[in-house]
Scaffold this motif. Structure first.
Motif, short mmCIF file in Angstrom:
data_model
loop_
_atom_site.label_atom_id
_atom_site.label_comp_id
_atom_site.label_asym_id
_atom_site.label_seq_id
_atom_site.Cartn_x
_atom_site.Cartn_y
_atom_site.Cartn_z
N LEU A 61 83.12 53.23 42.72
CA LEU A 61 81.97 54.11 42.81
C LEU A 61 81.30 54.09 41.43
O LEU A 61 81.94 54.40 40.43
N VAL A 62 80.06 53.71 41.39
CA VAL A 62 79.32 53.69 40.14
C VAL A 62 78.52 54.99 40.09
O VAL A 62 77.51 55.14 40.78
N VAL A 63 79.05 55.95 39.30
CA VAL A 63 78.54 57.32 39.38
C VAL A 63 77.71 57.68 38.15
O VAL A 63 77.96 57.20 37.05
N ARG A 64 76.74 58.52 38.36
CA ARG A 64 75.98 59.11 37.26
C ARG A 64 75.40 60.42 37.76
O ARG A 64 75.38 60.69 38.97
N LYS A 65 74.92 61.22 36.80
CA LYS A 65 74.29 62.47 37.23
C LYS A 65 72.81 62.46 36.87
O LYS A 65 72.37 61.75 35.98
N GLU A 66 72.09 63.28 37.60
CA GLU A 66 70.66 63.44 37.35
C GLU A 66 70.46 64.12 36.00
O GLU A 66 71.35 64.78 35.49
N PRO A 67 69.29 63.95 35.39
CA PRO A 67 69.02 64.64 34.13
C PRO A 67 69.17 66.16 34.29
O PRO A 67 68.94 66.69 35.37
N GLY A 68 69.57 66.82 33.21
CA GLY A 68 69.73 68.27 33.27
C GLY A 68 71.00 68.68 32.55
O GLY A 68 71.88 67.86 32.29
N LEU A 69 71.09 69.97 32.22
CA LEU A 69 72.20 70.47 31.43
C LEU A 69 73.43 70.79 32.27
O LEU A 69 74.54 70.88 31.76
N THR A 70 73.25 70.98 33.57
CA THR A 70 74.37 71.40 34.41
C THR A 70 75.41 70.29 34.49
O THR A 70 75.08 69.16 34.84
#
Ligand SMILES: [Cu+2]
Length: 133
Positions: A61-70
């Motif tokens: 799974l190539v994972v990343r998160k959306e921009p933002g502080l959470t």
């Protein structure tokens, strides 16, 4: 039914709790024998939220998160399927590797929770990993 009413009904369906679970996404089998799928987490979702992989073959799974502080994480825990994943998501893509050893379905979710607010999982940041023959 005219087009306008159809539009209203589609909008209501999209806003209903639990709606929006899209079509299952089958991981692609790359030339190196690894099944890969890109996964994005954000407030408060995973995309895709239903991932299908084949049993006995390595998964990445190539994972990343959306921009933002959470902060967001990805947890998959199924001893029966040989799965024990618990990773923070970052802005940069990160590979999470495992090989499912049994078929079936298991949830994946974000374990983050701020104080007395509902957990991200409770807010819908969850999905299904489906392992097939
Ligand atoms: Cu989260």
């Amino acid at each position: 039914m005219n087009g306008r009413w159809q539009g209203v009904l589609l909008l209501l369906a999209a806003l209903a709790p639990g709606a929006g679970r899209a079509e299952p996404v089958q991981a692609r089998l790359d030339a190196d024998g690894v099944q890969r799928v890109e996964v994005v987490g954000g407030n408060y979702f995973f995309r895709p939220d239903h991932i299908v992989v084949r049993v006995g073959l390595p998964v990445e799974l190539v994972v990343r998160k959306e921009p933002g502080l959470t902060p967001h994480s990805l947890v998959i825990w199924s001893p029966r399927m040989g799965l024990d994943v618990d990773e923070m998501l970052g802005r940069r893509e990160k590979p999470i590797r495992f090989t499912p050893t049994a078929t079936g379905q298991t949830p994946f979710y974000c374990r983050e929770k701020l104080a007395f607010f509902p957990s991200h999982q409770e807010r819908g940041m969850a999905g299904i990993l489906e392992v097939v023959e």
